[in-house]
Design an enzyme around this catalytic site. Sequence first.
Site, PDB file in Angstrom:
ATOM      1  N   SER A  19      -6.395   7.774   4.969  1.00  0.00           N
ATOM      2  CA  SER A  19      -6.224   8.074   3.543  1.00  0.00           C
ATOM      3  C   SER A  19      -7.265   9.089   3.062  1.00  0.00           C
ATOM      4  O   SER A  19      -7.018   9.848   2.126  1.00  0.00           O
ATOM      5  CB  SER A  19      -6.280   6.803   2.715  1.00  0.00           C
ATOM      6  OG  SER A  19      -7.466   6.096   2.986  1.00  0.00           O
ATOM      7  N   GLN A  26       0.813  -1.225   0.000  1.00  0.00           N
ATOM      8  CA  GLN A  26       0.000   0.000   0.000  1.00  0.00           C
ATOM      9  C   GLN A  26       0.846   1.275   0.000  1.00  0.00           C
ATOM     10  O   GLN A  26       0.525   2.232  -0.695  1.00  0.00           O
ATOM     11  CB  GLN A  26      -0.934  -0.026   1.211  1.00  0.00           C
ATOM     12  CG  GLN A  26      -1.872   1.148   1.309  1.00  0.00           C
ATOM     13  CD  GLN A  26      -2.880   0.951   2.425  1.00  0.00           C
ATOM     14  OE1 GLN A  26      -3.823   0.195   2.287  1.00  0.00           O
ATOM     15  NE2 GLN A  26      -2.657   1.602   3.544  1.00  0.00           N
ATOM     16  N   GLU A  44      -2.963   9.474  -0.665  1.00  0.00           N
ATOM     17  CA  GLU A  44      -2.203  10.192   0.364  1.00  0.00           C
ATOM     18  C   GLU A  44      -1.086  11.028  -0.242  1.00  0.00           C
ATOM     19  O   GLU A  44      -0.158  11.430   0.447  1.00  0.00           O
ATOM     20  CB  GLU A  44      -1.636   9.197   1.381  1.00  0.00           C
ATOM     21  CG  GLU A  44      -2.736   8.497   2.166  1.00  0.00           C
ATOM     22  CD  GLU A  44      -2.229   7.709   3.355  1.00  0.00           C
ATOM     23  OE1 GLU A  44      -0.999   7.605   3.541  1.00  0.00           O
ATOM     24  OE2 GLU A  44      -3.071   7.196   4.108  1.00  0.00           O
ATOM     25  N   LYS A  76      -4.708   5.588  15.389  1.00  0.00           N
ATOM     26  CA  LYS A  76      -5.619   6.374  14.549  1.00  0.00           C
ATOM     27  C   LYS A  76      -6.845   6.706  15.391  1.00  0.00           C
ATOM     28  O   LYS A  76      -7.609   5.798  15.749  1.00  0.00           O
ATOM     29  CB  LYS A  76      -6.048   5.558  13.333  1.00  0.00           C
ATOM     30  CG  LYS A  76      -4.954   5.312  12.295  1.00  0.00           C
ATOM     31  CD  LYS A  76      -5.440   4.328  11.253  1.00  0.00           C
ATOM     32  CE  LYS A  76      -4.559   4.293  10.010  1.00  0.00           C
ATOM     33  NZ  LYS A  76      -4.902   3.125   9.137  1.00  0.00           N
ATOM     34  N   ASP A 130       4.206  -0.025   4.376  1.00  0.00           N
ATOM     35  CA  ASP A 130       2.895  -0.441   4.877  1.00  0.00           C
ATOM     36  C   ASP A 130       2.346  -1.466   3.887  1.00  0.00           C
ATOM     37  O   ASP A 130       1.852  -1.104   2.820  1.00  0.00           O
ATOM     38  CB  ASP A 130       1.933   0.749   5.013  1.00  0.00           C
ATOM     39  CG  ASP A 130       0.587   0.327   5.620  1.00  0.00           C
ATOM     40  OD1 ASP A 130       0.417  -0.882   5.920  1.00  0.00           O
ATOM     41  OD2 ASP A 130      -0.289   1.194   5.794  1.00  0.00           O
ATOM     42  N   ASP A 138      -1.276  -1.960  12.460  1.00  0.00           N
ATOM     43  CA  ASP A 138      -2.327  -0.976  12.172  1.00  0.00           C
ATOM     44  C   ASP A 138      -3.667  -1.720  12.225  1.00  0.00           C
ATOM     45  O   ASP A 138      -4.338  -1.750  13.260  1.00  0.00           O
ATOM     46  CB  ASP A 138      -2.057  -0.330  10.808  1.00  0.00           C
ATOM     47  CG  ASP A 138      -3.211   0.530  10.303  1.00  0.00           C
ATOM     48  OD1 ASP A 138      -4.141   0.811  11.078  1.00  0.00           O
ATOM     49  OD2 ASP A 138      -3.200   0.934   9.119  1.00  0.00           O
TER      50      ASP A 138
HETATM   51  P1  PGA Z   1      -6.442   3.946   5.454  1.00  0.00           P
HETATM   52  O1  PGA Z   1      -4.898   3.745   5.203  1.00  0.00           O
HETATM   53  O2  PGA Z   1      -6.649   5.260   6.084  1.00  0.00           O
HETATM   54  O3  PGA Z   1      -7.021   3.817   4.080  1.00  0.00           O
HETATM   55  O4  PGA Z   1      -6.856   2.812   6.354  1.00  0.00           O
HETATM   56  C1  PGA Z   1      -3.904   4.168   6.080  1.00  0.00           C
HETATM   57  C2  PGA Z   1      -3.075   3.026   6.556  1.00  0.00           C
HETATM   58  O5  PGA Z   1      -3.345   1.857   6.223  1.00  0.00           O
HETATM   59  O6  PGA Z   1      -2.126   3.240   7.316  1.00  0.00           O
HETATM   60 ZN    ZN Z   2      -1.705   0.889   7.515  1.00  0.00          ZN
END
Ligand code: PGA
Ligand code: ZN
Length: 433
Positions: free
Chosen positions: A369, A164, A207, A339, A244, A314
């Site tokens: 994201s 990712q 991002e 998060k 990631d 995560d």
């Molecule tokens: P997401 O990605 O906000 O789409 O979950 C961010 C991440 O995986 O760190």
């Molecule tokens: Zn992540």
Amino acid sequence: MRETAIAAVQAWEALDSRGRPTVACAVTLRDRAEGRIVVPSGMSTGSHEAVELRDGDTRYGGQGVRRAVSNVMTVLGPAVVGLDAMDRSTVDAVLEQADGEPDLSALGANAVLAVSVAVTVAAANSNRTPLWRMLSTAGPPLLPLPMINILSGGAHAGRTIDIQDILAIPLGAGSFAEALEWAWSVRSQAERELRRRALPWYLVADEGGLAARLGSNERALALVSDSIAATGLRPGIDVAIGVDVAASQFHGPGGYRLACEGRALDAAGLIAEIVGWCDRYPIASVEDPLAEDDWTAWQLLHERLAGRCQVLGDDLFATQLDRLRRGVADSLANAVLIKPNQAGTITRAERVLREAQASGYATVVSARSGDTEDSWLADLAVGWRSGQIKVGSTTRAERTAKWNRLLEIESRSQGTAEYAGASMVAGRPREHR
Ligand code: PGA
Ligand code: ZN
């Protein structure tokens, strides 16, 4: 009634950086101080996160949040009016009770988080104190080491590669400003490299990272590693790589499918692949290398990488205390991503961060994201002494809002906030921190 009592709560539907609806909220205190925020939203969401409420009707393809907005106006707002905004844990407890579900799915985690963050920001404004200063209750404020997105794939970039995000971690920079500058150099070099290979260098992912069909995950790692070296910075010493993998995204009944390479691997195969990457490239941090519930495999990978690399959960932890505790007990990782919208309230997110720190885990505060023009996340990282932060690339205003806030804090705090550098990265030999 105290001057910092909550007097009014308003909410409305706004858009996040991906153009999807999200909840915006303003909390006004008796002294007229206000906190106004917009909540972020993920795309590669973990299945154990607090749950956003979406309307599911015809507006915005079902992504509207009018029900969540209405829940703020009719339930959550009235529940907290009159409470002291300075007493965040009481406010958040009342919000959680009003929802009643552990995953906040009744009223929506997007609704709950909106009020929780807006109250926190209003309290700081009422105090005429920067938010980072108000939050630094467990030690002096600390500017975090940034992880900066260079190349993206997966759910953030049309699955051009399976990984990712490939990020730059400027381990050797002496200040936050220098770290950002070094990451900019790496990105510029990566753009040049893509152009040289006649690949698009102007397409940016969700991002702000570069997005290109490189044909294999390893080629993407090589491109970033070569870009670091080409800037004259020392790979692994000045600037390392963060990955990631977001492996839950390509995990299914048939195992792990690396679609861009036309290969499928079992957990042992993916572990060998990732350890190989760490042998060949200057990788300092690996996030979600395996699927969120593949606990045994996490344990094996952590064992293989211990003492070499940060192993960061995560989707694995989803900023949930019970999952973090299990992870610590079973030695699954050595770092956790924090998060706030996975947790649902500021209090919950802080609790996970504090417990992680007390357990010897590194902590990385992270944007989503689908993020917003707000910068409160930067203040959280500084005030909470997370040591690390991840908010995306050096382009797109929802990303630069956070970087710019950190630049501001570094410049205006006049030495009050030290810079963490590499001191809080987990799993690395001591001489490299
Ligand atoms: P997401 O990605 O906000 O789409 O979950 C961010 C991440 O995986 O760190
Ligand atoms: Zn992540």
